[in-house]
Design an enzyme around this catalytic site. Sequence first.
Site, PDB file in Angstrom:
ATOM      1  N   LYS A  73      94.987 -41.528  71.296  1.00 51.90           N
ATOM      2  CA  LYS A  73      95.330 -40.605  70.533  1.00 51.90           C
ATOM      3  C   LYS A  73      96.569 -39.747  71.002  1.00 51.90           C
ATOM      4  CE  LYS A  73      94.325 -36.153  70.285  1.00 51.90           C
ATOM      5  NZ  LYS A  73      95.393 -35.555  69.785  1.00 51.90           N
ATOM      6  N   GLY A  87      96.604 -33.836  80.239  1.00 48.38           N
ATOM      7  CA  GLY A  87      96.690 -32.753  79.423  1.00 48.38           C
ATOM      8  C   GLY A  87      96.174 -31.469  80.246  1.00 48.38           C
ATOM      9  N   SER A  88      95.908 -30.388  79.670  1.00 43.34           N
ATOM     10  CA  SER A  88      95.673 -28.860  80.414  1.00 43.34           C
ATOM     11  C   SER A  88      94.304 -29.136  81.033  1.00 43.34           C
ATOM     12  CB  SER A  88      95.919 -27.927  79.265  1.00 43.34           C
ATOM     13  OG  SER A  88      94.817 -28.115  78.242  1.00 43.34           O
ATOM     14  N   THR A  89      93.964 -28.325  82.019  1.00 43.34           N
ATOM     15  CA  THR A  89      93.017 -28.264  82.656  1.00 43.34           C
ATOM     16  C   THR A  89      91.726 -27.548  81.880  1.00 43.34           C
ATOM     17  OG1 THR A  89      94.034 -28.029  85.094  1.00 43.34           O
ATOM     18  CG2 THR A  89      91.799 -27.140  84.902  1.00 43.34           C
ATOM     19  N   GLY A 137      90.736 -30.411  79.792  1.00 44.67           N
ATOM     20  CA  GLY A 137      90.156 -31.745  80.416  1.00 44.67           C
ATOM     21  C   GLY A 137      89.004 -31.391  80.734  1.00 44.67           C
ATOM     22  N   GLU A 193      94.220 -36.259  84.492  1.00 46.82           N
ATOM     23  CA  GLU A 193      95.501 -35.863  84.829  1.00 46.82           C
ATOM     24  C   GLU A 193      95.607 -34.478  84.190  1.00 46.82           C
ATOM     25  OE1 GLU A 193      96.987 -37.463  87.048  1.00 46.82           O
ATOM     26  OE2 GLU A 193      96.612 -39.562  87.159  1.00 46.82           O
ATOM     27  N   CYS A 247     104.317 -31.519  84.115  1.00 45.99           N
ATOM     28  CA  CYS A 247     103.164 -31.243  84.743  1.00 45.99           C
ATOM     29  C   CYS A 247     103.317 -30.963  86.288  1.00 45.99           C
ATOM     30  CB  CYS A 247     102.040 -32.350  84.738  1.00 45.99           C
ATOM     31  SG  CYS A 247     102.540 -33.960  85.176  1.00 45.99           S
ATOM     32  N   GLU A 304      99.872 -21.728  84.801  1.00 48.24           N
ATOM     33  CA  GLU A 304     100.787 -22.660  84.515  1.00 48.24           C
ATOM     34  C   GLU A 304     101.556 -22.264  83.483  1.00 48.24           C
ATOM     35  OE1 GLU A 304      99.419 -26.406  82.798  1.00 48.24           O
ATOM     36  OE2 GLU A 304     100.906 -27.500  83.989  1.00 48.24           O
TER      37      GLU A 304
HETATM   38  P1  NAD Z   1      96.224 -30.153  75.825  1.00 50.83           P
HETATM   39  O1  NAD Z   1      95.344 -30.071  76.915  1.00 50.83           O
HETATM   40  O2  NAD Z   1      96.468 -28.988  74.797  1.00 50.83           O
HETATM   41  O3  NAD Z   1      96.470 -31.550  74.994  1.00 50.83           O
HETATM   42  C1  NAD Z   1      96.378 -32.728  75.646  1.00 50.83           C
HETATM   43  C2  NAD Z   1      95.739 -33.450  74.422  1.00 50.83           C
HETATM   44  O4  NAD Z   1      94.424 -33.360  74.410  1.00 50.83           O
HETATM   45  C3  NAD Z   1      96.453 -33.739  73.235  1.00 50.83           C
HETATM   46  O5  NAD Z   1      96.335 -34.945  72.570  1.00 50.83           O
HETATM   47  C4  NAD Z   1      95.535 -32.950  72.208  1.00 50.83           C
HETATM   48  O6  NAD Z   1      95.488 -33.118  70.876  1.00 50.83           O
HETATM   49  C5  NAD Z   1      94.192 -33.397  73.094  1.00 50.83           C
HETATM   50  N1  NAD Z   1      93.015 -32.215  72.774  1.00 50.83           N
HETATM   51  C6  NAD Z   1      92.997 -30.937  72.260  1.00 50.83           C
HETATM   52  N2  NAD Z   1      91.704 -30.460  72.415  1.00 50.83           N
HETATM   53  C7  NAD Z   1      91.017 -31.283  72.455  1.00 50.83           C
HETATM   54  C8  NAD Z   1      89.606 -31.542  72.671  1.00 50.83           C
HETATM   55  N3  NAD Z   1      88.797 -30.463  72.443  1.00 50.83           N
HETATM   56  N4  NAD Z   1      88.945 -32.555  73.105  1.00 50.83           N
HETATM   57  C9  NAD Z   1      89.548 -33.682  73.209  1.00 50.83           C
HETATM   58  N5  NAD Z   1      91.115 -33.582  73.322  1.00 50.83           N
HETATM   59  C10 NAD Z   1      91.803 -32.578  72.954  1.00 50.83           C
HETATM   60  O7  NAD Z   1      97.716 -30.206  76.611  1.00 50.83           O
HETATM   61  P2  NAD Z   1      99.132 -30.096  76.231  1.00 50.83           P
HETATM   62  O8  NAD Z   1      99.720 -28.792  75.724  1.00 50.83           O
HETATM   63  O9  NAD Z   1      99.449 -31.424  75.090  1.00 50.83           O
HETATM   64  O10 NAD Z   1      99.986 -30.695  77.299  1.00 50.83           O
HETATM   65  C11 NAD Z   1     100.426 -29.783  78.480  1.00 50.83           C
HETATM   66  C12 NAD Z   1      99.193 -29.717  79.458  1.00 50.83           C
HETATM   67  O11 NAD Z   1      99.490 -31.341  80.020  1.00 50.83           O
HETATM   68  C13 NAD Z   1      99.853 -29.073  80.639  1.00 50.83           C
HETATM   69  O12 NAD Z   1      98.691 -28.524  81.218  1.00 50.83           O
HETATM   70  C14 NAD Z   1     100.429 -30.027  81.680  1.00 50.83           C
HETATM   71  O13 NAD Z   1     100.278 -29.633  83.160  1.00 50.83           O
HETATM   72  C15 NAD Z   1      99.496 -31.295  81.334  1.00 50.83           C
HETATM   73  N6  NAD Z   1      99.954 -32.574  81.793  1.00 50.83           N
HETATM   74  C16 NAD Z   1      99.480 -33.112  83.176  1.00 50.83           C
HETATM   75  C17 NAD Z   1     100.165 -34.346  83.457  1.00 50.83           C
HETATM   76  C18 NAD Z   1      99.396 -35.023  84.633  1.00 50.83           C
HETATM   77  O14 NAD Z   1      99.823 -36.081  84.982  1.00 50.83           O
HETATM   78  N7  NAD Z   1      98.691 -34.285  85.508  1.00 50.83           N
HETATM   79  C19 NAD Z   1     101.115 -34.734  82.687  1.00 50.83           C
HETATM   80  C20 NAD Z   1     101.829 -34.204  81.480  1.00 50.83           C
HETATM   81  C21 NAD Z   1     101.078 -33.129  81.251  1.00 50.83           C
END
Ligand code: NAD
Length: 503
Positions: A200, A253-255, A258, A275, A309, A406
């Site tokens: 996704k 994605g975000s903490t 996650g 991650e 990130c 962040e």
């Molecule tokens: P996000 O957490 O908003 O979204 C990430 C993904 O999760 C997207 O595909 C989104 O559609 C999905 N998502 C959203 N709500 C969900 C739910 N309730 N259940 C399941 N999936 C859901 O993050 P973002 O804004 O897309 O990305 C930025 C964040 O990602 C930052 O916090 C960044 O630090 C982190 N990030 C971490 C790494 C790493 O390797 N640690 C790498 C890149 C980005």
Amino acid sequence: MDTTVKAYLDNYQVSQATRDFLAKTQRMFIGGNWVGASDGAVSEVIEASTGGVLTQIPEGTALDLDRAVAAARHQFDQGEWSQLKPLERERLLHKLADLLEAHAQELAEIESIDMGKSVVQALEVDIQGTIDTFRYFAGWASKIYGRSVEPASLPGSYVTYTRKEPVGVVASIIPWNFPLQTMAWKLGAALAVGCTVVVKPAELTSLSTLRFAELVQQAGIPDGVVNIVTGRGSVVGAAMSSHPGIDKITFTGSTPVGRTVGEAALADMKRMTLELGGKSAVLVFEDADIKAAAEAVAQGIFFNSGQVCDAGSRLYVHASIYEPFLEALTEYVSGLKMAPGLDPDCFISPLVSAKQQDSVLSYIEAGKQEGARLVFGGEAHGGSGYFVPPTLFADCRNDMKIVREEIFGPVLVSQSFSDEDEVVALANDSIYGLAAAIYSNDLTRVHRVIPQLKAGSVYVNGHSTIDPAMPFGGYKQSGFGRDLGPEQLESLLETKSVWITLS
Ligand code: NAD
């Protein structure tokens, strides 16, 4: 496509291949078929430097996810992928990498137009990193094996060994900042060991993943091995996290999101890799080369407009060089061009969306309110596009919101320190632990500080040096598990212990 977006593409002479792809009706890729959402819903894709509509993508439903999981499940349980001779999987992954290489410029353009990022950086970092990741893991396909074991204490005679078996159907949830490259980080290892996948992509940046799926099909990878469901996180992502047909979730994605995903996935003990976010500390000691360090620190936070990130977003500089260091930073950053992503000289690109721009600007406002000293940047960009200029705050404190949270934009917060113990404590005073950087030429000090930093990656005299052979992941609330390197393979394999009793 809006006329403003068309004019943007014309102005930078985007290739015909990219135009042809963008002109198509976008479809999801499920079980080898190209399909719209089960209820026909679509969502608009907005181009970040103009704010105009680029195209539409299907807004997948829980039913679409069910179909994708069924296809991946069927391929894993009854298909050929996990049964293929490893060298055959390796060959197919190299073929996919060859196709990615042949279409690199087109993929970079799609990534830049969809996400807003610099097309030059997309080509050199995102697309090259994607190709390298598939090639690296292709080679691992034929190097997965268990071990022969001699029981240590049990009386009797046995033949005992372990087998490594692919975990099954893997669901990958991807963020928007490095769409294709992050997807490669998830898929390279999973496909090499024989898993099947449902991906996704982020709703803001799904296009390169859909183009990738066309190349998967062209490479001859069997139907159902790779499935792509576009759509909202709150719908498709949430349904994935608790889907009984999925064996492992790998989320970037975000903490906060996650944590939600992890809680849902734990209900049926799905394997998981998370991650998550970061607020990485940068420690500049008094013996550092000021000019070289300032350039690397600026690259470490302002690359991809800070939407990284492991961006080095918290800067701690020894008091004896604090002001000269800020001056060197200011001078270097004044030479970075802010421009639309397709501009070949762009370094600071627009942020991915109006929402992200608002969020970053609200942090800048919070920094001003909290009394941090604004050194440069800090003002909203007046024209079209979601630009935020590089921004530096000085004289911050660790209890400020801009230091604790962040921001995920081009904002660097800084303060001075007076000794090593103090700066190590400041660096570790965060819920996050994704990365840290040290600038010093004192080898003894560097090796003394590295073990004290609670971070998954420590960079010395550089930042974000990423390679498929090196694991990547976080301490503390930056997540758990590792992508890349042999460490990732373990997380996609079950270990079966086999006991054969001889007497
Ligand atoms: P996000 O957490 O908003 O979204 C990430 C993904 O999760 C997207 O595909 C989104 O559609 C999905 N998502 C959203 N709500 C969900 C739910 N309730 N259940 C399941 N999936 C859901 O993050 P973002 O804004 O897309 O990305 C930025 C964040 O990602 C930052 O916090 C960044 O630090 C982190 N990030 C971490 C790494 C790493 O390797 N640690 C790498 C890149 C980005």
